[in-house]
Design an enzyme around this catalytic site. Structure first.
Site, PDB file in Angstrom:
ATOM      1  N   SER A 188      37.836  40.463  56.920  1.00 23.42           N
ATOM      2  CA  SER A 188      36.915  39.852  55.960  1.00 23.42           C
ATOM      3  C   SER A 188      36.967  38.339  56.055  1.00 23.42           C
ATOM      4  O   SER A 188      38.024  37.757  56.348  1.00 23.42           O
ATOM      5  CB  SER A 188      37.362  40.306  54.562  1.00 23.42           C
ATOM      6  OG  SER A 188      36.786  39.506  53.582  1.00 23.42           O
TER       7      SER A 188
ATOM      8  N   TYR B   5      43.609  41.480  47.511  1.00 22.11           N
ATOM      9  CA  TYR B   5      42.740  42.131  48.496  1.00 22.11           C
ATOM     10  C   TYR B   5      42.706  41.319  49.792  1.00 22.11           C
ATOM     11  O   TYR B   5      42.934  41.853  50.894  1.00 22.11           O
ATOM     12  CB  TYR B   5      41.313  42.298  47.939  1.00 22.11           C
ATOM     13  CG  TYR B   5      40.319  42.602  49.030  1.00 22.11           C
ATOM     14  CD1 TYR B   5      40.285  43.858  49.617  1.00 22.11           C
ATOM     15  CD2 TYR B   5      39.450  41.618  49.512  1.00 22.11           C
ATOM     16  CE1 TYR B   5      39.402  44.135  50.659  1.00 22.11           C
ATOM     17  CE2 TYR B   5      38.566  41.888  50.545  1.00 22.11           C
ATOM     18  CZ  TYR B   5      38.542  43.137  51.112  1.00 22.11           C
ATOM     19  OH  TYR B   5      37.677  43.417  52.144  1.00 22.11           O
TER      20      TYR B   5
ATOM     21  N   LYS C 202      44.138  41.993  53.943  1.00 18.73           N
ATOM     22  CA  LYS C 202      43.428  41.823  55.226  1.00 18.73           C
ATOM     23  C   LYS C 202      44.221  40.897  56.150  1.00 18.73           C
ATOM     24  O   LYS C 202      44.321  41.141  57.358  1.00 18.73           O
ATOM     25  CB  LYS C 202      42.015  41.276  54.988  1.00 18.73           C
ATOM     26  CG  LYS C 202      41.095  42.260  54.276  1.00 18.73           C
ATOM     27  CD  LYS C 202      40.867  43.521  55.091  1.00 18.73           C
ATOM     28  CE  LYS C 202      40.088  44.572  54.356  1.00 18.73           C
ATOM     29  NZ  LYS C 202      40.014  45.869  55.048  1.00 18.73           N
TER      30      LYS C 202
HETATM   31  P1  NAD Z   1      33.605  51.283  50.655  1.00 17.25           P
HETATM   32  O1  NAD Z   1      34.536  51.313  49.498  1.00 17.25           O
HETATM   33  O2  NAD Z   1      32.183  51.593  50.421  1.00 17.25           O
HETATM   34  O3  NAD Z   1      34.133  52.245  51.813  1.00 17.25           O
HETATM   35  C1  NAD Z   1      35.510  52.476  52.050  1.00 17.25           C
HETATM   36  C2  NAD Z   1      35.685  53.990  52.191  1.00 17.25           C
HETATM   37  O4  NAD Z   1      37.062  54.257  52.476  1.00 17.25           O
HETATM   38  C3  NAD Z   1      35.329  54.743  50.917  1.00 17.25           C
HETATM   39  O5  NAD Z   1      34.459  55.795  51.231  1.00 17.25           O
HETATM   40  C4  NAD Z   1      36.668  55.275  50.405  1.00 17.25           C
HETATM   41  O6  NAD Z   1      36.536  56.501  49.735  1.00 17.25           O
HETATM   42  C5  NAD Z   1      37.466  55.373  51.706  1.00 17.25           C
HETATM   43  N1  NAD Z   1      38.906  55.265  51.519  1.00 17.25           N
HETATM   44  C6  NAD Z   1      39.602  54.290  50.881  1.00 17.25           C
HETATM   45  N2  NAD Z   1      40.917  54.541  50.931  1.00 17.25           N
HETATM   46  C7  NAD Z   1      41.073  55.695  51.621  1.00 17.25           C
HETATM   47  C8  NAD Z   1      42.194  56.478  52.002  1.00 17.25           C
HETATM   48  N3  NAD Z   1      43.431  56.129  51.653  1.00 17.25           N
HETATM   49  N4  NAD Z   1      41.985  57.616  52.713  1.00 17.25           N
HETATM   50  C9  NAD Z   1      40.727  57.993  53.072  1.00 17.25           C
HETATM   51  N5  NAD Z   1      39.626  57.290  52.727  1.00 17.25           N
HETATM   52  C10 NAD Z   1      39.795  56.160  52.011  1.00 17.25           C
HETATM   53  O7  NAD Z   1      33.769  49.841  51.337  1.00 17.25           O
HETATM   54  P2  NAD Z   1      32.859  49.159  52.445  1.00 17.25           P
HETATM   55  O8  NAD Z   1      32.052  48.081  51.798  1.00 17.25           O
HETATM   56  O9  NAD Z   1      32.194  50.178  53.271  1.00 17.25           O
HETATM   57  O10 NAD Z   1      33.989  48.427  53.284  1.00 17.25           O
HETATM   58  C11 NAD Z   1      34.520  48.992  54.464  1.00 17.25           C
HETATM   59  C12 NAD Z   1      35.608  48.078  54.990  1.00 17.25           C
HETATM   60  O11 NAD Z   1      35.066  46.782  55.228  1.00 17.25           O
HETATM   61  C13 NAD Z   1      36.778  47.875  54.039  1.00 17.25           C
HETATM   62  O12 NAD Z   1      37.959  47.795  54.796  1.00 17.25           O
HETATM   63  C14 NAD Z   1      36.480  46.538  53.394  1.00 17.25           C
HETATM   64  O13 NAD Z   1      37.653  45.893  52.956  1.00 17.25           O
HETATM   65  C15 NAD Z   1      35.838  45.804  54.552  1.00 17.25           C
HETATM   66  N6  NAD Z   1      34.945  44.715  54.149  1.00 17.25           N
HETATM   67  C16 NAD Z   1      33.911  44.978  53.303  1.00 17.25           C
HETATM   68  C17 NAD Z   1      33.070  43.942  52.904  1.00 17.25           C
HETATM   69  C18 NAD Z   1      31.947  44.170  51.932  1.00 17.25           C
HETATM   70  O14 NAD Z   1      31.488  43.212  51.307  1.00 17.25           O
HETATM   71  N7  NAD Z   1      31.470  45.404  51.755  1.00 17.25           N
HETATM   72  C19 NAD Z   1      33.279  42.641  53.415  1.00 17.25           C
HETATM   73  C20 NAD Z   1      34.335  42.429  54.294  1.00 17.25           C
HETATM   74  C21 NAD Z   1      35.167  43.474  54.665  1.00 17.25           C
HETATM   75  C1  WQD Z   2      28.319  36.347  46.329  1.00 14.56           C
HETATM   76  C2  WQD Z   2      27.868  35.138  45.558  1.00 14.56           C
HETATM   77  C3  WQD Z   2      29.090  34.757  43.512  1.00 14.56           C
HETATM   78  C4  WQD Z   2      27.727  38.267  41.387  1.00 14.56           C
HETATM   79  C5  WQD Z   2      33.252  39.208  48.218  1.00 14.56           C
HETATM   80  C6  WQD Z   2      34.679  39.235  48.686  1.00 14.56           C
HETATM   81  C7  WQD Z   2      34.715  39.115  50.187  1.00 14.56           C
HETATM   82  C8  WQD Z   2      33.827  40.157  50.832  1.00 14.56           C
HETATM   83  C9  WQD Z   2      32.442  40.105  50.292  1.00 14.56           C
HETATM   84  C10 WQD Z   2      35.146  42.118  51.154  1.00 14.56           C
HETATM   85  C11 WQD Z   2      29.044  34.355  44.976  1.00 14.56           C
HETATM   86  C12 WQD Z   2      27.633  35.049  43.240  1.00 14.56           C
HETATM   87  C13 WQD Z   2      27.909  37.315  42.356  1.00 14.56           C
HETATM   88  C14 WQD Z   2      27.038  37.910  40.185  1.00 14.56           C
HETATM   89  C15 WQD Z   2      26.746  35.679  41.046  1.00 14.56           C
HETATM   90  N1  WQD Z   2      34.266  41.477  50.553  1.00 14.56           N
HETATM   91  N2  WQD Z   2      27.431  36.046  42.185  1.00 14.56           N
HETATM   92  N3  WQD Z   2      26.566  36.624  40.074  1.00 14.56           N
HETATM   93  O1  WQD Z   2      32.518  36.839  46.356  1.00 14.56           O
HETATM   94  O2  WQD Z   2      31.193  36.037  48.364  1.00 14.56           O
HETATM   95  O3  WQD Z   2      32.673  37.976  48.578  1.00 14.56           O
HETATM   96  O4  WQD Z   2      32.505  40.238  48.859  1.00 14.56           O
HETATM   97  O5  WQD Z   2      35.867  41.741  52.049  1.00 14.56           O
HETATM   98  O6  WQD Z   2      36.034  39.285  50.554  1.00 14.56           O
HETATM   99  O7  WQD Z   2      35.365  38.130  48.102  1.00 14.56           O
HETATM  100  O8  WQD Z   2      30.586  38.215  47.293  1.00 14.56           O
HETATM  101  O9  WQD Z   2      28.658  39.391  46.373  1.00 14.56           O
HETATM  102  O10 WQD Z   2      30.661  38.997  44.884  1.00 14.56           O
HETATM  103  O11 WQD Z   2      29.245  37.079  45.531  1.00 14.56           O
HETATM  104  O12 WQD Z   2      26.322  34.544  40.883  1.00 14.56           O
HETATM  105  O13 WQD Z   2      26.865  38.715  39.265  1.00 14.56           O
HETATM  106  O14 WQD Z   2      27.115  35.573  44.416  1.00 14.56           O
HETATM  107  O15 WQD Z   2      29.562  33.737  42.659  1.00 14.56           O
HETATM  108  O16 WQD Z   2      28.706  33.001  45.069  1.00 14.56           O
HETATM  109  P1  WQD Z   2      31.770  37.154  47.593  1.00 14.56           P
HETATM  110  P2  WQD Z   2      29.780  38.528  45.984  1.00 14.56           P
END
Ligand code: NAD
Ligand code: WQD
Length: 347
Positions: free
Chosen positions: A127, A152, A156
């Protein structure tokens, strides 16, 4: 043709990746999930979009022996894409141990399994949160990681380090760490998208829910030193993120990786403010969105966006979708949830 194990395949990014692999490659897929933040209905929607079958294993990756037994029954695995993790920044601050247990426990178990079975190719979901409040923008892969702002983000950073040490001990192992910026949007069919089990914290689901009267959007801060005072992020379409995983798998399978562990930023490279994101939604949905201005949210960085040159050059990755595409697809998915009576109110 290879067999790819996708962990977290019922989740938001995992399920979009299943669709792209099934539609655009000949690889076999095994998806593992315990539905801790998803539902098996995601698999039905994947199958509705792409009928090519995949294997499904319903197991908690934190249960090492149960997981190994279930995977052993699936046959040979050539590559692992490890999405499964908890991902809420505020939840991780309330219950950090739960995050370390799940995110690091599941990673350690899947690596243990990879070592036992000689699975050499591994893709890890990292991330942009590992960069923290970066001093210079855009961030490149060489930008130093700062102290994590959340438990969190720390999982990572530690996850990346675990993989680096693992690769030193298992010299034929090769990993690609993908640092996603802000994945948003939904499948182009409008039939599948993000389905948060609990109240979402992320901007785009809150925007679409607000548009249907099921949430109340507040802009967190309008006094930041940015062009309109709101925070700047790099929003990237979930299908572009999914495609990068296919390119990373092909890169590893073809033996193109020069390093035991490669690292790539996945963002468009465009910094977009919260207000610009809202205006794009308003344009694509053809409506005015009600929202209020509020105070800054704890832990938010002012601005972060990617230099994606390395992923473009080495993986051949070309993000295709614009901010307007992201907003339109998210809106179509919210409308589908309304039409099918699956939408939940968070007011
Ligand atoms: P999500 O929560 O939608 O998907 C994660 C899935 O993993 C879920 O279906 C959950 O049930 C499953 N899971 C969690 N723990 C488990 C376990 N112990 N055993 C089996 N299954 C398990 O999240 P996402 O948005 O699809 O994110 C996927 C990956 O990408 C994550 O590692 C997250 O940290 C990373 N990531 C997401 C974002 C984002 O904004 N969505 C940004 C950066 C990184
Ligand atoms: C985006 C922008 C908020 C909600 C997070 C994690 C990051 C990654 C992605 C997993 C920010 C603003 C949001 C609201 C708002 N996830 N906002 N009103 O915080 O950039 O990133 O998700 O790895 O690790 O930190 O994403 O979508 O929460 O926010 O104004 O109700 O929207 O302040 O500027 P963020 P977000």
């Amino acid at each position: 043709m290879a067999t790819i194990l996708v962990t977290g395949g019922a989740g938001y990014i995992g399920s979009h990746t299943l669709i792209e692999i099934l539609e655009n490659t000949h690889h076999e897929v095994i998806s593992v999930d315990n539905f801790s933040n998803s539902s098996a209905k995601a698999y039905d929607r994947v199958a509705g979009i792409c009928p090519r079958p995949f294997k499904r294993v319903d197991v908690d990756l934190c249960h090492r022996h149960e997981m190994a037994a279930a995977l052993d029954a699936c046959g040979k695995i050539d590559a692992i894409i490890h999405f499964a993790a908890f991902k809420s920044v505020p939840d991780s601050m309330k219950d950090p141990v739960r995050y370390y247990d799940n995110n690091l426990g599941s990673l350690q178990n899947i690596l243990y399994y990879a070592a036992q079975k000689g699975i050499r190719h591994f893709i890890f979901s990292s991330s942009c949160s590992v960069y923290g409040n970066a001093a210079a923008l855009p961030v490149t892969e060489a930008t130093p990681m700062l102290a994590a702002e959340s438990a969190y983000g720390h999982t990572k950073q530690v996850g990346e380090e675990i993989i680096r040490f693992f690769s030193k001990a298992h010299t034929s192992f090769q990993a690609v760490l993908l640092r996603y910026f802000n994945p948003v949007g939904a499948h182009k069919s409008g039939l599948h998208g993000e389905m948060p089990v609990t109240r979402p914290n992320n901007l785009v689901p809150i925007i679409t829910q607000t548009a249907v009267g099921k949430n109340a959007l507040m802009v967190f801060g309008n006094d930041y030193p940015t062009r309109d005072g709101s925070c700047v992020r790099d929003y990237i379409h979930v299908t572009d993120i999914a495609d990068a995983h296919i390119q990373a798998v092909e890169y590893l399978l073809a033996g193109k990786s020069k390093q035991p562990v490669e690292l790539y930023n996945l963002g468009t490279g465009n910094g977009v403010s919260v207000l610009e994101a809202i205006h794009s939604f308003e344009k694509m949905a053809g409506m005015k969105l009600p929202y209020t201005m509020g105070p800054r949210r704890d832990g938010d960085v002012i601005a972060v966006y990617a230099d994606n040159t390395k992923a473009r050059k080495e993986l051949g990755w070309n993000p295709r979708f614009s901010l307007d595409d992201m907003m339109l697809s998210a809106w179509r998915w919210q409308q589908e949830l309304e039409r099918t009576g699956q939408s939940v109110s968070f007011l």
